[in-house]
Motif scaffolding. Sequence first.
Motif, mmCIF file in Angstrom:
data_model
loop_
_atom_site.group_PDB
_atom_site.id
_atom_site.type_symbol
_atom_site.label_atom_id
_atom_site.label_comp_id
_atom_site.label_asym_id
_atom_site.label_seq_id
_atom_site.Cartn_x
_atom_site.Cartn_y
_atom_site.Cartn_z
ATOM 1 N N HIS A 101 -9.477 -17.938 -0.758
ATOM 2 C CA HIS A 101 -8.776 -16.520 -1.098
ATOM 3 C C HIS A 101 -9.466 -15.634 -1.920
ATOM 4 O O HIS A 101 -9.774 -15.823 -3.110
ATOM 5 N N HIS A 144 -11.767 -11.567 -2.064
ATOM 6 C CA HIS A 144 -11.770 -10.073 -1.491
ATOM 7 C C HIS A 144 -13.403 -9.628 -1.373
ATOM 8 O O HIS A 144 -14.160 -10.193 -2.070
ATOM 9 N N HIS A 180 -7.225 -7.773 1.407
ATOM 10 C CA HIS A 180 -6.016 -7.114 1.177
ATOM 11 C C HIS A 180 -5.398 -6.552 2.922
ATOM 12 O O HIS A 180 -6.283 -6.031 3.691
ATOM 13 N N GLU A 217 -5.230 -11.577 3.167
ATOM 14 C CA GLU A 217 -3.882 -11.836 2.270
ATOM 15 C C GLU A 217 -2.854 -11.042 2.847
ATOM 16 O O GLU A 217 -2.946 -9.650 2.447
ATOM 17 N N ASP A 237 -9.243 -16.286 -5.866
ATOM 18 C CA ASP A 237 -8.776 -14.678 -5.864
ATOM 19 C C ASP A 237 -9.901 -13.679 -6.133
ATOM 20 O O ASP A 237 -9.676 -12.814 -6.987
ATOM 21 N N HIS A 266 -12.646 -11.280 -6.682
ATOM 22 C CA HIS A 266 -13.077 -9.969 -6.511
ATOM 23 C C HIS A 266 -14.491 -9.425 -6.738
ATOM 24 O O HIS A 266 -15.046 -8.441 -6.501
HETATM 25 ZN ZN ZN Z 1 -5.967 -11.461 -3.591
#
Ligand code: ZN
Length: 568
Positions: free
Chosen positions: A330, A332, A362, A402, A518, A520
Amino acid sequence: MTNSEIVDLLELTGRLMELHEQDAFRTRAFSSAAFNLDKSTADLANLPVDELIKLPGVGKSVAYKIREIADTGRLTELDELLAQTPAGVLDMFRIKGLGVKKIGTLWRELGIVSLGELQQACEEGRVATIKGFGKATQDKILAALEFLQEQKGKVRMDKAAQMAGLLLDELTPHFDRVEVSGQVRRKAQEVDTVQLLIQTSDPISAMLTLNGVPNLLPNEVESSPFAWRGQLDGFDVRVELLLVAPDQIDRQLFILSAAEPHLQQVGSGGASLLQVAYTSPDTSEVAIYERAGLPYIVPEMREDEFAFRWATRHRADELVTWDDLRGTLHNHSTWSDGKQSVAEMAAYCRELGLTYFGIADHSVTASYANGLDAERVRAQQAEIDALNAGFGTGFRIFKGIESDILGDGSLDYDDETLASFDYVVASVHQTLTMSIEKATTRLLRAIENPYTTILGHPTGRLLLAREGYPIDHRAIIDACAAHQVVIEINASPYRLDIDWRWIDYAMEQGVMLSINPDAHTLSGLLDMHYGVAVGRKGGLTRQMTFNALSLDDMQTYLQNRKLGIGKK
Ligand SMILES: [Zn+2]
Ligand SMILES: [Zn+2]
């Protein structure tokens, strides 16, 4: 100045203008600029006015304000507004769900200028009587005040670890042995005391040394001859430095690192772990558990009696470690709101020794995060195909997404687009205020969706900032078992969601857990360390860790799952 610092000042200015009921048009100019620039990748601090006004939501007057902030580090207009606003009214901005208009009303109509006065007014029922408030709002304010109170003086585990590291660097040169103990050692997700043990046979001179360390601000009242208490400059949390004799430090390290309920456990020897720890001649941790007649428990799990129930079914060496992780799922990229490209993120994963990188940017509904519509999904997947062609067999990028779970529990793409992904992380991002029934039903619908591979951050909580929406954890986990959906342990130290207390129940139902950073940014990938820590706290085994699957096993799993969708 960073973008987010600039955006924060613009936003605060807008809110204060609204509070002071200034010109609505100008007020809106600030708040809409802040809203639009929040996710902007433009280098705000270094753009001239004529470039700034080309950005969405930025008019000429705001562009000049951005220049003023970037050039001077402040905004005169904001300083003037702040001078007219009591500090306690600003504190009210921290209450979730209380808008600026309502704060203004509380201030002007009830004369409330502090959180304490607000609490009193709520308890006396005065807030409910104001037009536009009512009993429900009053109750919500009280609950939010209580939440704020609980969070006071605490930091998340990442900040606590950072502080412990700074203290270790500062103290190690002065002493023979310094150990991190307490909540930081057992990897508590929220920490109210950062505690270190210092070995010394001369507490008086040790205390003198501590008082000479820069950045340490002592609290004379709470300190004693063997315990320095105070704060580390810049951090709003207690620091405790305990002076311990060389022959006692192992024993104290064990006792002070475990939570009280864990130490109260009585083993087959008939004495509690704490009693044994105080009396055992051999003070090594392994020896203390053995003498108590209890199985050895790793530091992360020394919270309560759960660890001993877990230990009737598992051994400590089954627990997942960082080295067991084979990939990450997961994350980005610049396709949505990440800071690095897919290629850069994948390259860093290879450096970390991982064998697969899953991108889950996203989805279309998340327009605030530059979510991908179906067309951009196809373009991203073409980019990934090209990158994969260059990797050979040892590394692979998986095409994920996601996908937002909409209010009715559906995912936000058509089946054709959903079928184009290798896997789907389904997460709730919007409309977070829900009853337990509504939230649970919403998640159950998403879990039943055949395209859902992983349930992302199941409660939406943000530690020390936002309570998650309430869910029926058992019902959610049971449904994941029935539909073969993996549950995420979101490893961001802000989330750590699903909570570690539910990991064992999930494993018992046969549900695998995925330690998902998650990320970034590149460094965000390292957040998996926090996920491993809370995973271990909850008893997560390597066998039940989804991203401990080898590249081959992961490919097979995802392919089989896609084949399964056709049969449903
Ligand atoms: Zn996320
Ligand atoms: Zn998310």
